[in-house]
Design a protein around this motif. Structure first.
Motif, PDB file in Angstrom:
ATOM      1  N   SER A 206       0.822  -1.202   0.000  1.00  0.00           N
ATOM      2  CA  SER A 206       0.000   0.000   0.000  1.00  0.00           C
ATOM      3  C   SER A 206       0.863   1.262   0.000  1.00  0.00           C
ATOM      4  O   SER A 206       0.526   2.257  -0.652  1.00  0.00           O
ATOM      5  CB  SER A 206      -0.925   0.002   1.217  1.00  0.00           C
ATOM      6  OG  SER A 206      -1.665   1.194   1.294  1.00  0.00           O
ATOM      7  N   ALA A 207       1.988   1.220   0.709  1.00  0.00           N
ATOM      8  CA  ALA A 207       2.875   2.384   0.771  1.00  0.00           C
ATOM      9  C   ALA A 207       3.451   2.707  -0.605  1.00  0.00           C
ATOM     10  O   ALA A 207       3.546   3.880  -1.004  1.00  0.00           O
ATOM     11  CB  ALA A 207       3.996   2.128   1.768  1.00  0.00           C
TER      12      ALA A 207
ATOM     13  N   ALA B  64      -5.147   0.774  -7.701  1.00  0.00           N
ATOM     14  CA  ALA B  64      -5.547   2.168  -7.492  1.00  0.00           C
ATOM     15  C   ALA B  64      -5.809   2.818  -8.839  1.00  0.00           C
ATOM     16  O   ALA B  64      -5.131   2.556  -9.833  1.00  0.00           O
ATOM     17  CB  ALA B  64      -4.456   2.931  -6.747  1.00  0.00           C
TER      18      ALA B  64
ATOM     19  N   LEU C 198       2.130   1.834  -3.568  1.00  0.00           N
ATOM     20  CA  LEU C 198       1.037   2.275  -4.435  1.00  0.00           C
ATOM     21  C   LEU C 198       0.633   3.707  -4.111  1.00  0.00           C
ATOM     22  O   LEU C 198       0.367   4.512  -5.003  1.00  0.00           O
ATOM     23  CB  LEU C 198      -0.157   1.331  -4.268  1.00  0.00           C
ATOM     24  CG  LEU C 198      -1.253   1.430  -5.320  1.00  0.00           C
ATOM     25  CD1 LEU C 198      -0.714   1.130  -6.711  1.00  0.00           C
ATOM     26  CD2 LEU C 198      -2.385   0.475  -4.996  1.00  0.00           C
ATOM     27  N   GLN C 199       0.606   4.032  -2.831  1.00  0.00           N
ATOM     28  CA  GLN C 199       0.222   5.383  -2.424  1.00  0.00           C
ATOM     29  C   GLN C 199       1.242   6.404  -2.904  1.00  0.00           C
ATOM     30  O   GLN C 199       0.884   7.536  -3.275  1.00  0.00           O
ATOM     31  CB  GLN C 199       0.094   5.450  -0.896  1.00  0.00           C
ATOM     32  CG  GLN C 199      -0.405   6.793  -0.371  1.00  0.00           C
ATOM     33  CD  GLN C 199      -1.781   7.143  -0.913  1.00  0.00           C
ATOM     34  OE1 GLN C 199      -2.663   6.298  -0.980  1.00  0.00           O
ATOM     35  NE2 GLN C 199      -1.967   8.392  -1.318  1.00  0.00           N
ATOM     36  N   ASP C 200       2.525   6.033  -2.905  1.00  0.00           N
ATOM     37  CA  ASP C 200       3.569   6.934  -3.396  1.00  0.00           C
ATOM     38  C   ASP C 200       3.343   7.253  -4.871  1.00  0.00           C
ATOM     39  O   ASP C 200       3.440   8.419  -5.299  1.00  0.00           O
ATOM     40  CB  ASP C 200       4.939   6.284  -3.199  1.00  0.00           C
ATOM     41  CG  ASP C 200       6.087   7.270  -3.367  1.00  0.00           C
ATOM     42  OD1 ASP C 200       6.248   7.808  -4.481  1.00  0.00           O
ATOM     43  OD2 ASP C 200       6.829   7.519  -2.404  1.00  0.00           O
TER      44      ASP C 200
ATOM     45  N   VAL D 266       0.491   6.999  -6.557  1.00  0.00           N
ATOM     46  CA  VAL D 266      -0.758   7.748  -6.703  1.00  0.00           C
ATOM     47  C   VAL D 266      -0.562   9.216  -6.316  1.00  0.00           C
ATOM     48  O   VAL D 266      -1.012  10.131  -7.026  1.00  0.00           O
ATOM     49  CB  VAL D 266      -1.864   7.117  -5.838  1.00  0.00           C
ATOM     50  CG1 VAL D 266      -3.096   8.022  -5.788  1.00  0.00           C
ATOM     51  CG2 VAL D 266      -2.249   5.751  -6.379  1.00  0.00           C
ATOM     52  N   THR D 267       0.140   9.449  -5.206  1.00  0.00           N
ATOM     53  CA  THR D 267       0.369  10.825  -4.755  1.00  0.00           C
ATOM     54  C   THR D 267       1.151  11.622  -5.779  1.00  0.00           C
ATOM     55  O   THR D 267       0.824  12.772  -6.088  1.00  0.00           O
ATOM     56  CB  THR D 267       1.122  10.823  -3.411  1.00  0.00           C
ATOM     57  OG1 THR D 267       0.340  10.137  -2.437  1.00  0.00           O
ATOM     58  CG2 THR D 267       1.374  12.242  -2.931  1.00  0.00           C
TER      59      THR D 267
ATOM     60  N   THR E  55      -1.069  12.364  -8.846  1.00  0.00           N
ATOM     61  CA  THR E  55      -2.079  13.408  -8.637  1.00  0.00           C
ATOM     62  C   THR E  55      -1.448  14.798  -8.636  1.00  0.00           C
ATOM     63  O   THR E  55      -2.151  15.795  -8.772  1.00  0.00           O
ATOM     64  CB  THR E  55      -2.824  13.183  -7.305  1.00  0.00           C
ATOM     65  OG1 THR E  55      -1.879  13.087  -6.232  1.00  0.00           O
ATOM     66  CG2 THR E  55      -3.657  11.917  -7.363  1.00  0.00           C
TER      67      THR E  55
END
Length: 217
Positions: free
Chosen positions: A55-56, A208, A58-60, A62-63, A66
């Motif tokens: 998740s970390a 994501a 993937l979140q990187d 995605v952030t 964006t």
């Protein structure tokens, strides 16, 4: 007349054997329950850990996506060689200054090299492309993350408008599920391998969806 002997109470050999067997069965049951509880707890802990790590990463991505900002000339999001180890890349463009000044802009890129996901920054002079093995590692994934049948990146029309990223990882991503390719997928050995993977090396797959709103059509 001889005096009568008092009756002595005690365990016969048969009763002793039966008692021993019962105690053994109870002990085996207790050990089995304890093992099952410990294994379940271990499996849940490992699944949670690998989910957090994946998740970390993937979140990187995605952030960063964006925060993409650019125009039609630069193309905010670009990808290449997605199924090729070490040369694959997902790069996101950031216009950090004046829209007409490209000298301070950068590409933020991600590359899978083996089971590692590397992140790097590329200037316009160096252009977009794969990160090197010496670039920082931000997480681990399975080596088949960018391979079929799981599509790692789904793009609708253009990644500037929308794309979807899927990452897979295991507790130990360097160890694939045992037995795959060496046994019949319909056989008992395959089922045993699935159970072994689930308990000792659980796998997580996360997806994501990203819409880079800063990218001009």
């Amino acid at each position: 007349m001889f005096p009568k002997r008092k009756k002595q109470n005690g365990l016969t050999l048969a009763e002793l054997l039966i008692t021993t067997i019962i105690i053994g069965v109870v002990m085996i049951g207790m050990i089995s329950v304890d093992y099952a509880v410990r294994s379940s707890d271990q499996q849940q802990s490992r699944t949670s850990l690998v989910a957090l790590r994946t998740s970390a990463v993937l979140q990187d991505i995605v952030t960063t996506a964006t925060q993409a900002f650019g125009d039609s000339a630069t193309r905010c999001v670009q990808m290449g060689n997605l199924t090729t180890d070490a040369t694959n890349y997902i790069c996101i463009y950031r216009d950090l200054g004046s829209p007409s000044d490209y000298s301070d802009d950068s590409w933020y890129c991600y590359t899978r090299n083996g089971t590692d996901i590397h992140k790097c920054t590329r200037t316009l002079a160096s252009d977009k492309g794969a990160c090197a093995a010496t670039d920082p590692v931000i997480g681990a994934v399975t080596i088949d993350t960018f391979d079929a049948p799981d599509t790692p990146v789904f793009v609708a029309t253009s990644p500037d408008f929308y794309f979807q990223v899927t990452l897979k990882s295991r507790f130990d991503p360097t160890k694939p599920m045992p037995g795959v390719g060496a046994v019949d997928t319909a056989g008992a050995k395959y089922s045993a391998a699935i159970a072994q993977e689930y308990m000792t090396n659980p796998k997580v797959k996360l997806t994501a969806k990203v819409a880079p709103t800063g990218c001009a059509p």
